[in-house]
Design an enzyme around this catalytic site. Structure first.
Site, PDB file in Angstrom:
ATOM      1  N   ASP A   4     -32.397  -2.600 -17.193  1.00 44.49           N
ATOM      2  CA  ASP A   4     -33.836  -2.586 -17.878  1.00 44.49           C
ATOM      3  C   ASP A   4     -34.929  -2.283 -16.946  1.00 44.49           C
ATOM      4  O   ASP A   4     -35.199  -3.158 -16.191  1.00 44.49           O
ATOM      5  CB  ASP A   4     -33.770  -3.827 -18.579  1.00 44.49           C
ATOM      6  CG  ASP A   4     -34.941  -3.861 -19.852  1.00 44.49           C
ATOM      7  OD1 ASP A   4     -35.050  -4.660 -20.615  1.00 44.49           O
ATOM      8  OD2 ASP A   4     -35.620  -2.865 -19.709  1.00 44.49           O
ATOM      9  N   TRP A  57     -45.436  -5.920 -18.046  1.00 43.14           N
ATOM     10  CA  TRP A  57     -44.626  -7.110 -17.433  1.00 43.14           C
ATOM     11  C   TRP A  57     -43.284  -6.477 -17.755  1.00 43.14           C
ATOM     12  O   TRP A  57     -42.841  -6.009 -18.826  1.00 43.14           O
ATOM     13  CB  TRP A  57     -44.913  -8.304 -18.018  1.00 43.14           C
ATOM     14  CG  TRP A  57     -43.833  -9.181 -17.958  1.00 43.14           C
ATOM     15  CD1 TRP A  57     -43.510  -9.923 -16.761  1.00 43.14           C
ATOM     16  CD2 TRP A  57     -42.750  -9.842 -18.992  1.00 43.14           C
ATOM     17  NE1 TRP A  57     -42.229 -10.634 -16.782  1.00 43.14           N
ATOM     18  CE2 TRP A  57     -41.850 -10.574 -18.304  1.00 43.14           C
ATOM     19  CE3 TRP A  57     -42.363  -9.416 -20.203  1.00 43.14           C
ATOM     20  CZ2 TRP A  57     -40.871 -11.163 -18.737  1.00 43.14           C
ATOM     21  CZ3 TRP A  57     -41.493 -10.055 -21.026  1.00 43.14           C
ATOM     22  CH2 TRP A  57     -40.541 -10.755 -20.198  1.00 43.14           C
ATOM     23  N   GLU A 117     -32.908   1.435 -19.445  1.00 38.35           N
ATOM     24  CA  GLU A 117     -33.656   0.938 -20.520  1.00 38.35           C
ATOM     25  C   GLU A 117     -35.187   0.993 -20.631  1.00 38.35           C
ATOM     26  O   GLU A 117     -35.427   0.632 -19.318  1.00 38.35           O
ATOM     27  CB  GLU A 117     -33.066  -0.244 -21.170  1.00 38.35           C
ATOM     28  CG  GLU A 117     -33.956  -1.114 -22.245  1.00 38.35           C
ATOM     29  CD  GLU A 117     -33.586  -2.559 -22.480  1.00 38.35           C
ATOM     30  OE1 GLU A 117     -32.699  -2.939 -21.956  1.00 38.35           O
ATOM     31  OE2 GLU A 117     -34.472  -3.107 -23.225  1.00 38.35           O
ATOM     32  N   ARG A 162     -33.401   0.933 -29.770  1.00 39.71           N
ATOM     33  CA  ARG A 162     -33.160  -0.446 -29.479  1.00 39.71           C
ATOM     34  C   ARG A 162     -33.744  -1.485 -30.482  1.00 39.71           C
ATOM     35  O   ARG A 162     -33.768  -2.879 -30.324  1.00 39.71           O
ATOM     36  CB  ARG A 162     -33.609  -0.677 -28.136  1.00 39.71           C
ATOM     37  CG  ARG A 162     -33.073  -0.357 -26.994  1.00 39.71           C
ATOM     38  CD  ARG A 162     -32.009  -1.228 -26.043  1.00 39.71           C
ATOM     39  NE  ARG A 162     -32.627  -2.547 -25.620  1.00 39.71           N
ATOM     40  CZ  ARG A 162     -32.164  -3.824 -25.626  1.00 39.71           C
ATOM     41  NH1 ARG A 162     -31.138  -4.196 -26.454  1.00 39.71           N
ATOM     42  NH2 ARG A 162     -33.030  -4.536 -25.122  1.00 39.71           N
ATOM     43  N   TYR A 217     -38.902  -9.135 -13.106  1.00 47.13           N
ATOM     44  CA  TYR A 217     -38.412  -8.997 -14.552  1.00 47.13           C
ATOM     45  C   TYR A 217     -36.913  -9.203 -14.520  1.00 47.13           C
ATOM     46  O   TYR A 217     -36.098  -8.674 -13.799  1.00 47.13           O
ATOM     47  CB  TYR A 217     -38.547  -7.933 -15.152  1.00 47.13           C
ATOM     48  CG  TYR A 217     -38.016  -7.852 -16.604  1.00 47.13           C
ATOM     49  CD1 TYR A 217     -36.485  -7.109 -16.347  1.00 47.13           C
ATOM     50  CD2 TYR A 217     -37.879  -8.683 -17.651  1.00 47.13           C
ATOM     51  CE1 TYR A 217     -35.914  -7.223 -17.837  1.00 47.13           C
ATOM     52  CE2 TYR A 217     -37.111  -8.739 -18.630  1.00 47.13           C
ATOM     53  CZ  TYR A 217     -36.042  -8.048 -18.588  1.00 47.13           C
ATOM     54  OH  TYR A 217     -35.294  -8.393 -19.705  1.00 47.13           O
ATOM     55  N   HIS A 240     -37.818  -2.251 -17.960  1.00 51.22           N
ATOM     56  CA  HIS A 240     -38.870  -2.676 -18.725  1.00 51.22           C
ATOM     57  C   HIS A 240     -40.308  -2.356 -18.640  1.00 51.22           C
ATOM     58  O   HIS A 240     -41.521  -2.980 -18.561  1.00 51.22           O
ATOM     59  CB  HIS A 240     -38.960  -4.342 -18.071  1.00 51.22           C
ATOM     60  CG  HIS A 240     -39.073  -5.674 -19.073  1.00 51.22           C
ATOM     61  ND1 HIS A 240     -40.405  -6.203 -19.268  1.00 51.22           N
ATOM     62  CD2 HIS A 240     -38.154  -5.982 -19.869  1.00 51.22           C
ATOM     63  CE1 HIS A 240     -40.092  -6.968 -20.262  1.00 51.22           C
ATOM     64  NE2 HIS A 240     -38.802  -6.829 -20.704  1.00 51.22           N
ATOM     65  N   GLU A 291     -37.090  -1.756 -28.113  1.00 50.32           N
ATOM     66  CA  GLU A 291     -37.225  -3.138 -28.571  1.00 50.32           C
ATOM     67  C   GLU A 291     -38.400  -3.733 -29.128  1.00 50.32           C
ATOM     68  O   GLU A 291     -38.747  -4.624 -29.797  1.00 50.32           O
ATOM     69  CB  GLU A 291     -36.583  -4.026 -27.276  1.00 50.32           C
ATOM     70  CG  GLU A 291     -37.491  -4.077 -26.134  1.00 50.32           C
ATOM     71  CD  GLU A 291     -36.915  -5.045 -25.302  1.00 50.32           C
ATOM     72  OE1 GLU A 291     -35.632  -5.011 -24.992  1.00 50.32           O
ATOM     73  OE2 GLU A 291     -37.639  -5.851 -24.654  1.00 50.32           O
ATOM     74  N   GLU A 308     -26.854  -6.171 -27.589  1.00 54.88           N
ATOM     75  CA  GLU A 308     -27.349  -6.964 -26.550  1.00 54.88           C
ATOM     76  C   GLU A 308     -26.904  -8.501 -26.995  1.00 54.88           C
ATOM     77  O   GLU A 308     -26.942  -8.788 -28.149  1.00 54.88           O
ATOM     78  CB  GLU A 308     -28.734  -7.226 -26.297  1.00 54.88           C
ATOM     79  CG  GLU A 308     -29.061  -7.848 -25.271  1.00 54.88           C
ATOM     80  CD  GLU A 308     -30.824  -7.726 -24.953  1.00 54.88           C
ATOM     81  OE1 GLU A 308     -31.300  -6.892 -25.432  1.00 54.88           O
ATOM     82  OE2 GLU A 308     -31.089  -8.431 -23.781  1.00 54.88           O
ATOM     83  N   ARG A 348     -25.611  -6.064 -18.239  1.00 53.18           N
ATOM     84  CA  ARG A 348     -26.692  -5.561 -17.744  1.00 53.18           C
ATOM     85  C   ARG A 348     -27.189  -6.216 -16.241  1.00 53.18           C
ATOM     86  O   ARG A 348     -26.813  -7.649 -16.317  1.00 53.18           O
ATOM     87  CB  ARG A 348     -27.953  -5.970 -18.592  1.00 53.18           C
ATOM     88  CG  ARG A 348     -29.318  -5.268 -18.152  1.00 53.18           C
ATOM     89  CD  ARG A 348     -30.423  -6.121 -19.098  1.00 53.18           C
ATOM     90  NE  ARG A 348     -30.990  -7.227 -18.440  1.00 53.18           N
ATOM     91  CZ  ARG A 348     -32.014  -7.606 -18.778  1.00 53.18           C
ATOM     92  NH1 ARG A 348     -32.814  -7.084 -19.818  1.00 53.18           N
ATOM     93  NH2 ARG A 348     -32.489  -8.698 -18.392  1.00 53.18           N
TER      94      ARG A 348
HETATM   95  C1  CS2 Z   1     -35.651  -7.856 -22.728  1.00 52.97           C
HETATM   96  C2  CS2 Z   1     -36.020  -8.827 -23.218  1.00 52.97           C
HETATM   97  O1  CS2 Z   1     -33.586  -8.279 -23.290  1.00 52.97           O
HETATM   98  C3  CS2 Z   1     -34.336  -7.265 -23.115  1.00 52.97           C
HETATM   99  O2  CS2 Z   1     -33.891  -5.786 -23.032  1.00 52.97           O
HETATM  100  O3  CS2 Z   1     -36.613  -6.496 -22.629  1.00 52.97           O
HETATM  101  O4  CS2 Z   1     -35.445 -10.011 -22.735  1.00 52.97           O
HETATM  102  C4  CS2 Z   1     -37.733  -8.917 -23.451  1.00 52.97           C
HETATM  103  O5  CS2 Z   1     -38.028  -9.309 -22.074  1.00 52.97           O
HETATM  104  C5  CS2 Z   1     -37.937 -10.256 -24.070  1.00 52.97           C
HETATM  105  O6  CS2 Z   1     -37.357 -10.214 -25.683  1.00 52.97           O
HETATM  106  C6  CS2 Z   1     -39.408 -10.427 -24.359  1.00 52.97           C
HETATM  107  O7  CS2 Z   1     -39.652 -11.384 -25.352  1.00 52.97           O
HETATM  108 MG    MG Z   2     -35.444  -4.629 -22.782  1.00 50.21          MG
END
Ligand code: CS2
Ligand code: MG
Length: 402
Positions: free
Chosen positions: A210, A402, A236, A283, A159, A212, A262, A339, A147
């Site tokens: 990502d 965020w 992602e 995810r 991020y 995010h 996620e 991941e 990534r």
């Molecule tokens: C992120 C995460 O790994 C990822 O894909 O989206 O690191 C996420 O920011 C954290 O798990 C938040 O606690």
């Molecule tokens: Mg993520």
């Protein structure tokens, strides 16, 4: 066999973790992860005050009935706190089951479907050059999937990129820090990041990115189209997924594969996304989606629609979840990728484990159950400290994702 007791450990070896230990009358115990980044004590209290009293005396082999009891019996169902608590119980019970049957958990999930679990690493940098150097480092370490995240010119931080010289750990002690965001600056920059990455490393490495949750569907459609020449493994969290239909807009414009989930806690959070094939990878993780018992159902449902797993595996998911994810990933048929954000030394010391990495793949190990321990004596040296994930604001001050 009967459950005789259970306790919750909250510690902070490098970052906060919530671990449930369930004990039985045959001396076998199991571990489960209940870590919810930034809300750890909510889960610890939910388990201690509302779940553990209902477990005493039950048969730990009854994973399905106990799952249904904790899900339906709470009346107030779903949500990150409840489902992380249920996940901690579920994984601890599967750990007990594997130990009692003297077999690794993957054998209870259908056995090995593949030799190893393909994993992806995180590469990042304050700018493109630094990010590409980090990609190169991870290729040398053997990763076949990476990534890539980089700083965005004009933004003080973004991020996925740590402060200079720091490990990447988004949760910070004290009150939430505030980040700055400009979609326009990000959209202008990101295609260049992948153009340079492909130019330097060619096509033989899987590249992931990502977003995010930060774009609108049409902005994500634009980015997906502009990234098509670079053949990403996935883009992602392009948009916040409460509106599942938002992904239809993206899907209509681009062939860049999409991954999300996620932050999902149950299948209902992503049912439409899967059924309409608006995503390619789901995810959801074992700790945030109710444990093995629920995530197996999610994977089976997804398999009907060509959707593969791509479980979340950041450092705020403990080694207990990493181990569980590898048992899950080596067994489920529609596995996609896992991941792997490597934990720090303190975390690995508190959670000794049998899983391993080699040439881009990870292996759960063959110990009965999960193959993870919790060194409670060492954990006590790392007391919990409240920490928050950052919040994010657009340049005009509007609060955004965020
Ligand atoms: C992120 C995460 O790994 C990822 O894909 O989206 O690191 C996420 O920011 C954290 O798990 C938040 O606690
Ligand atoms: Mg993520």
């Amino acid at each position: 066999m009967k459950i005789t007791g259970a306790s919750v450990n909250v510690c902070s070896p490098g970052r906060n973790f919530v671990t449930l230990k369930i004990e039985t009358d045959e001396g076998i115990y199991g571990l489960g992860d209940g870590t919810l980044n930034g809300r750890e004590l909510a889960v610890a209290s939910y388990i201690t005050e509302h779940v553990i009293p209902c477990l005493i005396g039950r048969d730990p082999f009854q994973t399905e009935d106990i799952w249904q009891y904790l899900y339906r019996g709470a009346y107030w169902r779903r949500g990150p706190v409840t489902m992380a608590a249920i996940a901690a119980v579920d994984v601890a019970l599967w750990d007990i089951k594997g130990k009692a049957l003297n077999t690794p958990i993957y054998n209870l999930l259908g056995g090995r479907s593949r030799g190893g679990v393909l994993v992806y690493a995180h590469a990042h940098g304050a700018d493109i050059e630094e990010a590409l150097d980090d990609v190169g480092k991870h290729i040398e370490m053997g990763y076949q999937a990476i990534r890539v995240q980089s700083g965005v010119p004009g933004l003080a931080s973004t991020y996925g990129v740590p402060k200079a010289g720091m490990r990447y750990e988004p949760a910070e002690k004290g009150l939430p820090s505030e980040g700055q965001w400009s979609t326009e600056m990000y959209l202008r920059h990101t295609p260049k990041l992948f153009e340079e990455t492909r130019r330097r490393f060619g096509e033989n490495v899987h590249l992931l990115h990502d977003c995010h949750h930060r774009l609108t569907p049409i902005e994500a459609a634009r980015l997906g189209k502009e990234l098509e020449p670079y053949h990403l493994f996935w883009m992602e969290d392009p948009v916040a997924a409460e509106l599942q239909e938002g992904f239809r807009v993206i899907r209509e414009h681009t062939t860049t594969p999409l991954a999300t989930g996620e932050v999902f806690n149950t299948i209902w959070d992503g049912q439409e996304l899967i059924q309409r094939q608006w995503i390619d990878y789901i995810r959801m993780s074992i700790v945030h989606a109710g444990g093995f018992t629920h995530l197996k159902k999610v994977a089976d449902f997804a398999s009907l629609y060509h959707v593969r797993t791509g479980c979340h595996g950041a450092t705020d998911l403990s080694p207990v979840t990493m181990a569980a994810a590898l048992h899950f990933g080596i067994a489920v048929h529609n596995f996609g990728i896992q991941e792997h954000m490597a934990h720090c030394e303190e975390t690995d010391a508190v959670f000794p484990h049998g899983y391993s990495f080699k040439a881009g793949y990870m292996y759960p190990g063959d110990a009965p159950g999960l193959g993870v321990e919790l060194d409670e004596k060492l954990a006590a040296k790392y007391p919990y400290e409240r920490a928050y994930l950052p919040v994010n604001r657009k340049l005009d001050g509007t609060l955004t994702d965020w």
